[in-house]
Design a protein around this motif. Structure first.
Motif, mmCIF file in Angstrom:
data_model
loop_
_atom_site.group_PDB
_atom_site.id
_atom_site.type_symbol
_atom_site.label_atom_id
_atom_site.label_comp_id
_atom_site.label_asym_id
_atom_site.label_seq_id
_atom_site.Cartn_x
_atom_site.Cartn_y
_atom_site.Cartn_z
ATOM 1 N N PRO A 94 0.832 -1.209 0.000
ATOM 2 C CA PRO A 94 0.000 0.000 0.000
ATOM 3 C C PRO A 94 0.866 1.259 0.000
ATOM 4 C CG PRO A 94 -0.873 -1.612 1.543
ATOM 5 C CD PRO A 94 0.454 -2.145 1.073
ATOM 6 N N GLY A 95 0.474 2.221 -0.811
ATOM 7 C CA GLY A 95 1.211 3.473 -0.916
ATOM 8 C C GLY A 95 2.151 3.539 -2.089
ATOM 9 N N VAL A 96 2.480 2.373 -2.680
ATOM 10 C CA VAL A 96 3.351 2.331 -3.853
ATOM 11 C C VAL A 96 2.523 2.561 -5.109
ATOM 12 C CG1 VAL A 96 4.825 0.831 -5.258
ATOM 13 C CG2 VAL A 96 5.055 0.824 -2.772
ATOM 14 N N PHE A 97 3.026 3.371 -6.024
ATOM 15 C CA PHE A 97 2.319 3.633 -7.275
ATOM 16 C C PHE A 97 2.040 2.325 -7.999
ATOM 17 C CE2 PHE A 97 2.524 4.458 -11.909
ATOM 18 C CZ PHE A 97 1.373 5.230 -12.017
ATOM 19 N N GLY A 98 0.771 2.089 -8.347
ATOM 20 C CA GLY A 98 0.368 0.861 -9.006
ATOM 21 C C GLY A 98 -0.393 -0.096 -8.106
ATOM 22 N N PHE A 129 12.905 -12.344 -3.911
ATOM 23 C CA PHE A 129 12.401 -10.983 -3.793
ATOM 24 C C PHE A 129 11.674 -10.884 -2.450
ATOM 25 C CE2 PHE A 129 12.072 -8.851 -8.189
ATOM 26 C CZ PHE A 129 13.233 -9.458 -8.631
ATOM 27 N N VAL A 130 11.686 -9.679 -1.870
ATOM 28 C CA VAL A 130 10.930 -9.435 -0.640
ATOM 29 C C VAL A 130 10.175 -8.118 -0.771
ATOM 30 C CG1 VAL A 130 12.482 -10.764 0.850
ATOM 31 C CG2 VAL A 130 12.912 -8.318 0.498
ATOM 32 N N SER A 131 8.976 -8.077 -0.187
ATOM 33 C CA SER A 131 8.132 -6.879 -0.187
ATOM 34 C C SER A 131 7.284 -6.903 1.078
ATOM 35 C CB SER A 131 7.212 -6.840 -1.417
ATOM 36 O OG SER A 131 7.937 -6.763 -2.612
ATOM 37 N N ARG A 132 6.537 -5.825 1.297
ATOM 38 C CA ARG A 132 5.656 -5.790 2.466
ATOM 39 C C ARG A 132 4.220 -6.200 2.122
ATOM 40 N NH1 ARG A 132 7.246 -4.741 7.249
ATOM 41 N NH2 ARG A 132 9.340 -3.887 7.574
ATOM 42 N N ALA A 133 3.937 -6.485 0.892
ATOM 43 C CA ALA A 133 2.604 -6.936 0.517
ATOM 44 C C ALA A 133 2.326 -8.313 1.113
ATOM 45 C CB ALA A 133 2.484 -6.997 -0.999
#
Length: 264
Positions: A94-98, A129-133
């Protein structure tokens, strides 16, 4: 003589001042002249990779936690049993463009360029890969975009601790039993080169693990082409195919000859 683009363009854009058009002989001469610099660039890149393999390591003492398709995972789990781990921090949250349909455009371009992971795995190296989603969103995005790399959810301060909380970046780790060490890090334009098997291996502590490399004593190395295989052909502890040994022997001879000359 120059192409007609110098005289103007029909689309109204400024004229392109292109290089001159020359004979085949002149073109080859220009190519050979530039190749000297390109060869120097290649040797400088190899020397930089050799220096990178001699960088000091930093022990990772914190027990970081991630969420994966199978549930909770530690940093050790991300290695998937291999000795080397490359972790790219992609912005999908959330908050990332797209969001939520897409990840960051730049991170998505990086993901689009990742080579088949079997070749990295054959060199005892895992890429994730790592993300906060959440995992459900990551699984949906991977299916939508055709991406196959392992992708984990960040749950703690890993991103802040490894300089990837506000910008993308690639961290490299080495596992010695249950001990983990940070060995390298790149971000910004450094990530532009990532995607190919060779460039990923060049930022790892063990490198490509090929005999021509300048590596510290005792590092694993094999002949230049012997370990190569089709991505569906790697079998653990399998001996090289006899026919491929013949082909690669010839290739290595060419490699040595070209390495000693200015030829590509």
């Amino acid at each position: 003589m120059t192409p007609s683009t110098e005289n103007g363009r029909k689309d109204g854009q400024p004229a392109m001042h292109t290089p001159p058009v020359v004979s085949s002989q002149a073109w080859k001469a220009a190519r050979e002249q530039l190749l000297v610099k390109e060869k120097a660039h290649t040797r400088a890149r190899d020397a930089l990779a050799a220096e990178r393999r001699r960088m000091p390591w930093m022990a990772v003492e914190t027990a970081y936690a991630f969420e994966g398709p199978g549930g909770k995972a530690s940093l050790l789990d991300l290695f998937d049993g291999r000795r080397q781990l490359i972790v790219y921090r992609a912005f999908f949250e959330p908050g990332v463009f797209g969001w939520p349909e897409h990840a960051c455009r730049g991170c998505s371009m990086v993901a689009d360029q990742v080579a088949h992971l079997a070749h990295l795995n054959a060199r005892d190296t895992t890429l994730v890969f790592v993300s906060r989603a959440p995992q459900a969103d990551i699984a949906r995005l991977k299916a939508q975009m055709g991406w196959e790399m392992p992708w984990f959810t960040l749950t703690d301060s890993f991103d802040a601790d490894f300089s990837v909380d506000e910008w993308h970046g690639t961290n490299v780790f080495y596992r010695d039993g249950d001990r983990v060490f940070r060995t390298y890090f790149i971000n910004s334009r450094g990530d532009e080169q990532m995607g190919s098997t060779w460039n990923y291996l060049d930022i790892t502590p063990l490198g490509r693990q090929e005999a021509w490399e300048d590596s510290p004593e005792g590092y694993p190395q094999t002949p230049t082409y012997k370990w190569w295989n089709w991505h569906d052909g790697y079998v653990a502890d399998a001996a090289p195919d006899k026919k491929w040994v013949e082909v690669s022997d010839a290739g290595e001879a060419v490699f040595r000859d070209q390495d000693a000359s200015t030829k590509p």
